[in-house]
Motif scaffolding. Structure first.
Motif, mmCIF file in Angstrom:
data_model
loop_
_atom_site.group_PDB
_atom_site.id
_atom_site.type_symbol
_atom_site.label_atom_id
_atom_site.label_comp_id
_atom_site.label_asym_id
_atom_site.label_seq_id
_atom_site.Cartn_x
_atom_site.Cartn_y
_atom_site.Cartn_z
ATOM 1 N N GLU A 46 -22.377 30.125 8.580
ATOM 2 C CA GLU A 46 -21.579 31.216 8.051
ATOM 3 C C GLU A 46 -20.183 30.741 7.684
ATOM 4 O OE1 GLU A 46 -21.015 34.318 10.939
ATOM 5 O OE2 GLU A 46 -19.990 33.020 12.363
ATOM 6 N N LEU A 47 -19.608 31.430 6.718
ATOM 7 C CA LEU A 47 -18.257 31.124 6.287
ATOM 8 C C LEU A 47 -17.256 31.592 7.332
ATOM 9 C CD1 LEU A 47 -16.272 30.279 3.995
ATOM 10 C CD2 LEU A 47 -16.375 32.643 3.224
ATOM 11 N N VAL A 48 -16.275 30.747 7.628
ATOM 12 C CA VAL A 48 -15.218 31.115 8.565
ATOM 13 C C VAL A 48 -13.933 31.426 7.796
ATOM 14 C CG1 VAL A 48 -13.779 30.337 10.481
ATOM 15 C CG2 VAL A 48 -16.216 29.714 10.401
ATOM 16 N N ALA A 49 -13.516 30.492 6.935
ATOM 17 C CA ALA A 49 -12.265 30.670 6.194
ATOM 18 C C ALA A 49 -12.252 29.729 4.999
ATOM 19 C CB ALA A 49 -11.062 30.389 7.088
ATOM 20 N N THR A 50 -11.528 30.128 3.971
ATOM 21 C CA THR A 50 -11.372 29.275 2.796
ATOM 22 C C THR A 50 -9.917 29.232 2.371
ATOM 23 O OG1 THR A 50 -11.714 31.053 1.191
ATOM 24 C CG2 THR A 50 -13.678 29.862 1.933
ATOM 25 N N ILE A 51 -9.558 28.182 1.635
ATOM 26 C CA ILE A 51 -8.204 28.071 1.087
ATOM 27 C C ILE A 51 -8.294 27.392 -0.272
ATOM 28 C CG2 ILE A 51 -7.797 25.882 2.323
ATOM 29 C CD1 ILE A 51 -4.823 26.825 2.569
ATOM 30 N N THR A 52 -7.599 27.966 -1.241
ATOM 31 C CA THR A 52 -7.623 27.389 -2.587
ATOM 32 C C THR A 52 -6.532 26.338 -2.716
ATOM 33 O OG1 THR A 52 -6.039 28.961 -3.514
ATOM 34 C CG2 THR A 52 -8.367 29.635 -3.472
ATOM 35 N N SER A 53 -6.535 25.645 -3.848
ATOM 36 C CA SER A 53 -5.493 24.647 -4.087
ATOM 37 C C SER A 53 -4.124 25.296 -4.166
ATOM 38 C CB SER A 53 -5.791 23.884 -5.374
ATOM 39 O OG SER A 53 -5.915 24.790 -6.466
ATOM 40 N N GLY A 54 -4.100 26.585 -4.500
ATOM 41 C CA GLY A 54 -2.830 27.297 -4.581
ATOM 42 C C GLY A 54 -2.395 27.904 -3.268
ATOM 43 N N GLY A 55 -3.243 27.776 -2.248
ATOM 44 C CA GLY A 55 -2.875 28.263 -0.922
ATOM 45 C C GLY A 55 -3.391 29.652 -0.577
ATOM 46 N N SER A 56 -4.172 30.256 -1.463
ATOM 47 C CA SER A 56 -4.746 31.567 -1.145
ATOM 48 C C SER A 56 -5.849 31.405 -0.111
ATOM 49 C CB SER A 56 -5.317 32.220 -2.407
ATOM 50 O OG SER A 56 -4.286 32.467 -3.340
#
Length: 123
Positions: A46-56
């Motif tokens: 399962e997905l826990v957390a994500t972060i984009t290159s822009g920091g979102s």
């Protein structure tokens, strides 16, 4: 190819904290999205957390307010700070990186995974 290494993990008591790190073998400036997933015994990943290159950032409801994802591009590293840990957080945690590239005619994604690190929270 991007190799992801996840030192850290371990055993912690409920209510405690742990920080996971994910070190990439090359610059992550070109990596669009990074994230943490987990898989408990007998359950699906399962997905826990994500972060984009822009920091979102995005978080699973089960970890909101307790976990914080971050990335330091200069160190080619992503982190997951886990606070107020619960026994149900026990799982193998995997880091993930997605890099989108242009083939000349279309975009395609490259998906990379770490080997996983065990996190055990005792009650």
């Amino acid at each position: 190819q991007v190799q992801l290494v996840e030192p850290g993990g371990g055993l912690v008591q409920a209510g405690g904290s742990l920080r996971l790190s994910c070190a990439a073998s090359q610059s992550i400036f070109s990596i669009n999205d990074m994230g943490w997933y987990r898989q408990a015994p007998g359950k699906q990943r399962e997905l826990v957390a994500t972060i984009t290159s822009g920091g979102s950032t995005t978080y699973a409801d089960s970890v909101k307010g307790r976990f914080t994802i971050s990335r330091t591009n200069a160190k080619n590293t992503m982190y997951l700070q886990m606070n107020s840990l619960k026994p149900e957080d026990t799982a193998v945690y995997y880091c993930n990186a997605v890099r989108r590239r242009w083939s000349g005619s279309s975009w395609f994604s490259e998906d990379y995974w770490g080997q996983g690190t065990q996190v055990t929270v005792s009650s």
